[in-house]
Design an enzyme around this catalytic site. Structure first.
Site, PDB file in Angstrom:
ATOM      1  CB  CYS A 118      30.387 -47.704 -54.094  1.00  0.00           C
ATOM      2  SG  CYS A 118      30.412 -46.021 -52.903  1.00  0.00           S
ATOM      3  CG  HIS A 251      26.073 -49.905 -53.501  1.00  0.00           C
ATOM      4  ND1 HIS A 251      26.598 -49.445 -52.498  1.00  0.00           N
ATOM      5  CD2 HIS A 251      26.852 -48.378 -53.965  1.00  0.00           C
ATOM      6  CE1 HIS A 251      27.396 -48.151 -51.650  1.00  0.00           C
ATOM      7  NE2 HIS A 251      26.720 -47.940 -52.537  1.00  0.00           N
ATOM      8  CG  ASN A 281      26.162 -44.931 -50.094  1.00  0.00           C
ATOM      9  OD1 ASN A 281      27.405 -45.697 -49.555  1.00  0.00           O
ATOM     10  ND2 ASN A 281      25.765 -44.246 -51.428  1.00  0.00           N
TER      11      ASN A 281
HETATM   12  O1  UT7 Z   1      27.267 -44.894 -53.424  1.00  0.00           O
HETATM   13  C1  UT7 Z   1      27.722 -44.171 -55.065  1.00  0.00           C
HETATM   14  C2  UT7 Z   1      27.136 -43.254 -55.226  1.00  0.00           C
HETATM   15  N1  UT7 Z   1      26.037 -42.150 -54.694  1.00  0.00           N
HETATM   16  C3  UT7 Z   1      24.617 -42.670 -55.246  1.00  0.00           C
HETATM   17  O2  UT7 Z   1      23.956 -43.683 -55.453  1.00  0.00           O
HETATM   18  C4  UT7 Z   1      24.191 -41.601 -55.207  1.00  0.00           C
HETATM   19  C5  UT7 Z   1      23.002 -41.566 -56.666  1.00  0.00           C
HETATM   20  N2  UT7 Z   1      22.080 -40.222 -56.839  1.00  0.00           N
HETATM   21  C6  UT7 Z   1      21.671 -39.857 -55.815  1.00  0.00           C
HETATM   22  O3  UT7 Z   1      21.230 -40.615 -54.956  1.00  0.00           O
HETATM   23  C7  UT7 Z   1      20.405 -39.166 -55.922  1.00  0.00           C
HETATM   24  O4  UT7 Z   1      20.329 -37.879 -57.122  1.00  0.00           O
HETATM   25  C8  UT7 Z   1      20.474 -37.820 -54.921  1.00  0.00           C
HETATM   26  C9  UT7 Z   1      19.491 -38.116 -53.809  1.00  0.00           C
HETATM   27  C10 UT7 Z   1      21.660 -37.422 -54.104  1.00  0.00           C
HETATM   28  C11 UT7 Z   1      19.715 -36.713 -55.328  1.00  0.00           C
HETATM   29  O5  UT7 Z   1      18.377 -36.813 -55.729  1.00  0.00           O
HETATM   30  P1  UT7 Z   1      18.514 -35.836 -56.527  1.00  0.00           P
HETATM   31  O6  UT7 Z   1      16.671 -36.461 -56.882  1.00  0.00           O
HETATM   32  O7  UT7 Z   1      18.684 -35.552 -58.162  1.00  0.00           O
HETATM   33  O8  UT7 Z   1      17.712 -34.576 -56.769  1.00  0.00           O
HETATM   34  P2  UT7 Z   1      18.910 -33.083 -57.052  1.00  0.00           P
HETATM   35  O9  UT7 Z   1      19.858 -33.544 -56.759  1.00  0.00           O
HETATM   36  O10 UT7 Z   1      17.972 -32.666 -58.820  1.00  0.00           O
HETATM   37  O11 UT7 Z   1      18.485 -32.095 -56.031  1.00  0.00           O
HETATM   38  C12 UT7 Z   1      16.919 -31.418 -56.058  1.00  0.00           C
HETATM   39  C13 UT7 Z   1      16.927 -30.661 -55.236  1.00  0.00           C
HETATM   40  C14 UT7 Z   1      18.066 -28.875 -55.462  1.00  0.00           C
HETATM   41  O12 UT7 Z   1      17.141 -28.438 -55.125  1.00  0.00           O
HETATM   42  P3  UT7 Z   1      16.688 -27.393 -56.131  1.00  0.00           P
HETATM   43  O13 UT7 Z   1      18.290 -26.736 -57.086  1.00  0.00           O
HETATM   44  O14 UT7 Z   1      15.735 -27.594 -57.559  1.00  0.00           O
HETATM   45  O15 UT7 Z   1      15.664 -26.091 -55.601  1.00  0.00           O
HETATM   46  C15 UT7 Z   1      18.551 -29.568 -54.575  1.00  0.00           C
HETATM   47  O16 UT7 Z   1      19.782 -28.195 -54.394  1.00  0.00           O
HETATM   48  O17 UT7 Z   1      17.367 -30.782 -54.049  1.00  0.00           O
HETATM   49  C16 UT7 Z   1      17.772 -30.027 -53.281  1.00  0.00           C
HETATM   50  N3  UT7 Z   1      18.570 -30.461 -52.880  1.00  0.00           N
HETATM   51  C17 UT7 Z   1      18.715 -30.836 -51.550  1.00  0.00           C
HETATM   52  N4  UT7 Z   1      17.505 -29.917 -49.835  1.00  0.00           N
HETATM   53  C18 UT7 Z   1      17.093 -30.588 -48.839  1.00  0.00           C
HETATM   54  C19 UT7 Z   1      19.667 -31.569 -52.571  1.00  0.00           C
HETATM   55  N5  UT7 Z   1      19.925 -31.897 -51.633  1.00  0.00           N
HETATM   56  C20 UT7 Z   1      19.366 -32.139 -50.746  1.00  0.00           C
HETATM   57  C21 UT7 Z   1      19.028 -31.914 -48.949  1.00  0.00           C
HETATM   58  N6  UT7 Z   1      18.107 -31.112 -48.655  1.00  0.00           N
HETATM   59  N7  UT7 Z   1      19.995 -32.414 -48.505  1.00  0.00           N
END
Ligand code: UT7
Length: 324
Positions: A118, A251, A281
């Protein structure tokens, strides 16, 4: 020594738009649960463009390149350098840049790909800037293009909802007037495990896991910290203050990352160009696509000071500061 100035931009998005609701309904058929509410709240993404199966990255890249050439008022034969930033090349080789060159019906100019995920576009821009300043190129076509849907695991809701396909391009031309003022590229290969697609071809077979895997929270933190630091470094190098910036084209990964960065920099949120709600993204394509949108809708104007920033797998990050 000449400067490199942006003289044209272009973008291309595949026509199929997949809303969060569409995606949630599709994933539900696989037993994968997600929702528009979760995706919107955690990322700010509303929809993404997804290429039809079999679409090549070079096809998207060529369409964006043609639009950039038109906007610069140049012919393909005027271009003496083509760089494509991509993590989803058509082939192992030849490079996607060589395929774009052939699609444009020209030959002879240097053409190669850059792989910095990215951050790829800011890496490619920085290389083009250096070659133009060294006198090795007059008009460079710099492209970020991805069919990222090819490397997504559609059973992994933590990643597949975040990405889209597309291409963005710029023409950089030699000029006596300052354009790119400063650039800063960084990487920390020790963080490779937090965002990778670790497949490989051995003996004609894919080995390992070819899908994108990510530790979202680790990437989130590193993105905020590295881009904030990088913005200060590149502004300091150019002798300008962060508060002098007219626009930032970051980005497009997550609106919450952008909000943190703008708060840490003290830069009002309305100075950030945001397209992630519509494009999601698109990896190496995200910065040039966002730039192209703001260039065409008239927000970006001659004389303005603009900071472009990329961050992603490797772990890589970088900033390019430009006077338009
Ligand atoms: O290009 C560079 C690459 N990427 C990035 O810059 C991404 C950087 N990271 C992020 O944007 C965020 O960390 C994410 C959007 C990927 C995730 O957001 P988060 O607030 O960090 O969520 P999390 O990973 O802590 O997950 C929270 C909950 C989890 O459930 P539990 O364990 O709390 O029960 C996940 O299983 O959300 C759940 N979850 C979802 N639920 C519904 C994860 N993905 C999804 C989904 N739909 N798509």
């Amino acid at each position: 020594m000449p400067y490199a100035r942006i003289t044209g931009t272009g973008g291309y998005l595949p026509p199929r738009i997949v809303s969060n609701d569409d995606l949630a309904a599709d994933l539900a058929t696989r037993g994968v649960e997600t929702s528009d509410a979760w995706i919107m709240e955690r990322t700010g993404i509303r929809q993404r463009h997804i290429a039809e199966p079999g679409t090549k990255t070079s096809t998207l890249a060529t369409a964006a390149a043609r639009a950039a050439l038109d906007s610069a008022g140049l012919q393909a034969s005027d271009i003496d350098l083509i760089i494509v930033a991509t993590s989803t090349p058509d082939f192992i080789f030849p490079s996607t840049a060589c395929l774009v060159q052939a699609n444009l019906g020209v030959g002879g100019a240097a053409a190669f790909d850059v792989q910095a995920v990215c951050s790829g576009f800011v890496y490619a821009m920085t290389i083009a800037d250096a070659l133009i300043r060294a006198g090795s190129a007059r008009h460079a076509l710099v492209i970020g293009a991805e069919v990222f849907s090819n490397i997504l695991d559609w059973n992994d809701r933590r990643t597949c909802v975040l990405f889209g396909d597309g291409a963005g391009a710029m023409v950089l031309s030699a000029s006596d007037k300052p354009g790119i003022l400063a650039a800063r590229l960084n990487a920390d290969g020790r963080q490779q495990h937090i965002l990778h697609a670790a497949g490989n071809v051995v003996g004609g077979q894919v080995t390992g896991d070819p899908f994108l895997r990510m530790d979202g929270q680790a990437v989130f933190k590193l993105a905020v910290n590295s881009l904030t630091r990088s913005a200060h470094e590149v502004c300091e190098e150019a002798g300008v203050a962060v508060s002098d910036l007219d626009w930032m084209v970051p980005h497009q990964a997550n609106i919450r990352i952008l909000n943190f960065i703008s708060r840490k920099l003290g830069l009002p949120e309305d100075k950030l160009i945001v397209t992630l709600d519509r494009h999601a993204n698109t990896s190496a394509a995200s910065v040039p696509l966002a730039f192209d949108v703001a260039w065409r809708d008239g927000r970006l104007q001659p004389g303005q000071l603009v900071l472009l920033q990329g961050v992603g797998g490797g772990f890589t990050w970088g900033s390019v500061l430009v006077r338009l």
